[in-house]
Design an enzyme around this catalytic site. Structure first.
Site, PDB file in Angstrom:
ATOM      1  N   ARG A  67      11.652   0.065   7.913  1.00  0.00           N
ATOM      2  CA  ARG A  67      12.224  -0.393   9.174  1.00  0.00           C
ATOM      3  C   ARG A  67      13.752  -0.235   9.108  1.00  0.00           C
ATOM      4  NH1 ARG A  67       8.067   0.339  11.247  1.00  0.00           N
ATOM      5  NH2 ARG A  67       6.749  -1.134  12.391  1.00  0.00           N
ATOM      6  N   GLU A 119      17.147   2.096  16.698  1.00  0.00           N
ATOM      7  CA  GLU A 119      16.479   3.295  17.188  1.00  0.00           C
ATOM      8  C   GLU A 119      15.952   3.078  18.612  1.00  0.00           C
ATOM      9  OE1 GLU A 119      13.659   3.406  13.844  1.00  0.00           O
ATOM     10  OE2 GLU A 119      12.054   3.280  15.339  1.00  0.00           O
ATOM     11  N   ARG A 166       8.319  -8.843  -3.492  1.00  0.00           N
ATOM     12  CA  ARG A 166       8.270 -10.309  -3.373  1.00  0.00           C
ATOM     13  C   ARG A 166       7.422 -10.897  -4.497  1.00  0.00           C
ATOM     14  NH1 ARG A 166       5.601 -11.236   2.143  1.00  0.00           N
ATOM     15  NH2 ARG A 166       4.867  -9.238   1.426  1.00  0.00           N
ATOM     16  N   GLY A 191       6.743   8.658  10.557  1.00  0.00           N
ATOM     17  CA  GLY A 191       6.048   8.416   9.285  1.00  0.00           C
ATOM     18  C   GLY A 191       4.544   8.599   9.362  1.00  0.00           C
ATOM     19  N   HIS A 245      11.306   8.587  13.474  1.00  0.00           N
ATOM     20  CA  HIS A 245      10.251   7.600  13.222  1.00  0.00           C
ATOM     21  C   HIS A 245       8.859   8.247  13.361  1.00  0.00           C
ATOM     22  CE1 HIS A 245       9.183   3.030  13.497  1.00  0.00           C
ATOM     23  NE2 HIS A 245       8.236   3.715  12.884  1.00  0.00           N
ATOM     24  N   ARG A 263       0.821  -1.220   0.000  1.00  0.00           N
ATOM     25  CA  ARG A 263       0.000   0.000   0.000  1.00  0.00           C
ATOM     26  C   ARG A 263       0.854   1.268   0.000  1.00  0.00           C
ATOM     27  NH1 ARG A 263      -2.467  -3.287   3.720  1.00  0.00           N
ATOM     28  NH2 ARG A 263      -4.671  -3.769   3.428  1.00  0.00           N
ATOM     29  N   ILE A 264       1.848   1.305   0.902  1.00  0.00           N
ATOM     30  CA  ILE A 264       2.631   2.546   1.035  1.00  0.00           C
ATOM     31  C   ILE A 264       3.544   2.719  -0.184  1.00  0.00           C
ATOM     32  CG2 ILE A 264       4.257   3.832   2.483  1.00  0.00           C
ATOM     33  CD1 ILE A 264       3.117   2.264   4.919  1.00  0.00           C
TER      34      ILE A 264
HETATM   35  C1  DGY Z   1       3.930   1.398  11.842  1.00  0.00           C
HETATM   36  O1  DGY Z   1       2.721   1.612  11.748  1.00  0.00           O
HETATM   37  O2  DGY Z   1       4.418   0.289  11.638  1.00  0.00           O
HETATM   38  C2  DGY Z   1       4.788   2.549  12.232  1.00  0.00           C
HETATM   39  O3  DGY Z   1       6.124   2.329  11.924  1.00  0.00           O
HETATM   40  C3  DGY Z   1       4.643   2.832  13.713  1.00  0.00           C
HETATM   41  O4  DGY Z   1       5.209   1.767  14.409  1.00  0.00           O
END
Ligand code: DGY
Length: 323
Positions: free
Chosen positions: A237, A266, A176, A286, A284, A155-156
């Site tokens: 990540r 982190e 993948r 996002g 972090h 999705r992202i």
């Molecule tokens: C997620 O939604 O996985 C973000 O990184 C927050 O942990």
């Protein structure tokens, strides 16, 4: 009697109110990460755990004999030992969808910031170092019409591709599984192998979950294949990148720069990272907008309540528990 649940950090009141109409809610009052031993202790008597930024492992589960659901407030669930939950028939859920565009916005913001030296230039002005306009000042790299490589077209990743299209970028992706033709067509995205995406991307943006297969997905070998003018963007990540190799690649200008929202250990950074000018470093964030954090909290609460009421939650990570 209402089932007891534990929430590991304060959440927006709207989500807590929803939970309280159905459950006896205990909330850890501080926005800091509890250790697994503390989470386990708090879960001794509860049926539901709403996990926000905590690890849920054997140490937790072995103390939580009544637990029926772990509702993770986040899309990534690498912090949850899903196999151990499944073994105990505990439902695990996450919060996909609600944070897609917000996270892609931030990934694109990092891309723009590092390529056009936005943070460095802001610092230059604030520190009073700007004396006059110069033709050769602060040259960055163009973004429009360049090649955006998307590693992981979930999705992202797809939302990132749409943003790239808006900047007339050529979109390559590696995943993948190859996306279906309609998605490739809509995004104008070309599937390429791992080596090609590394070699041809001007901007390589990571959008993979963290699994044993994606740990150190990008390391010294991968940097050696990338263009010296390329930028790495990571909002996925931290452990997907070998940070030692990244620092070496940035210092030697093996690659041009990096925009990072996540880090291997982190919140601890590699000590060399903050010294480098060709990186933009974020803590972090996002999915950190008011709208999206509320959406995540509400979705986590809905998932948790569904599981406790014997309904199948909308976002089950381990559907095997229902078979
Ligand atoms: C997620 O939604 O996985 C973000 O990184 C927050 O942990």
């Amino acid at each position: 009697m209402k089932p007891k649940i534990f929430v590991t950090r304060p959440l927006p009141q709207e989500a807590l109110n929803l939970l309280a109409t159905h459950c006896e809610v205990q909330v850890h009052p501080a926005d800091s990460a509890l250790k697994p031993a503390q989470v386990g202790e708090a879960c001794r008597d509860v049926e539901g755990l709403l996990a926000v930024g905590v690890r849920v492992n054997e140490e937790v589960l072995s103390q939580a004999g009544k637990l029926r659901v772990v509702a993770n407030c986040g899309v990534g669930y690498d912090s949850i030992d899903v196999a151990a939950c499944t073994q105990r028939k505990i439902v695990v859920t996450n919060t996909p969808g609600v944070l897609t565009d917000t996270t892609a916005d931030l990934a694109f913001a990092l891309l723009l910031a590092v390529a056009r030296r936005v943070v460095e230039a802001d610092r230059f002005v604030r520190e009073g170092r700007w004396q006059r306009w110069e033709f050769a000042m602060m040259w960055g790299a163009d973004i429009h019409h360049k090649t955006l490589g998307i590693y992981g077209l979930g999705r992202i990743g797809q939302a990132m591709a749409r943003r790239g299209r808006g900047f007339d970028m050529q979109i390559l992706y590696h995943s993948r599984r190859r996306a279906d033709g309609a998605i490739e067509h809509e995004l104008g995205a070309h599937y390429v192998d791992r080596e090609t995406i590394l070699r041809e991307s001007d901007f390589l943006s990571l959008h993979t979950p963290l699994t044993p297969d994606t740990h150190h997905l990008i390391g010294a070998r991968e940097f050696s294949l990338m263009k010296p003018s390329a930028f790495l963007i990571n909002t996925a990540r931290g452990k997907a990148v070998d940070e030692e190799a990244l620092v070496a690649a940035l210092k030697s200008r093996r690659i041009a720069g990096a925009g990072l929202d996540v880090f291997e250990h982190e919140p601890h950074l590699h000590p060399e990272l903050p010294k480098l000018v060709n990186v933009v470093l974020l803590p972090h964030v996002g999915s950190a907008t008011a709208e999206t954090r509320l959406g995540m909290a509400m979705l986590a609460a809905e998932n948790l309540l569904a599981a406790l009421e014997g309904r199948r939650p909308p976002n089950v990570v381990n559907p095997e528990v229902y078979s």
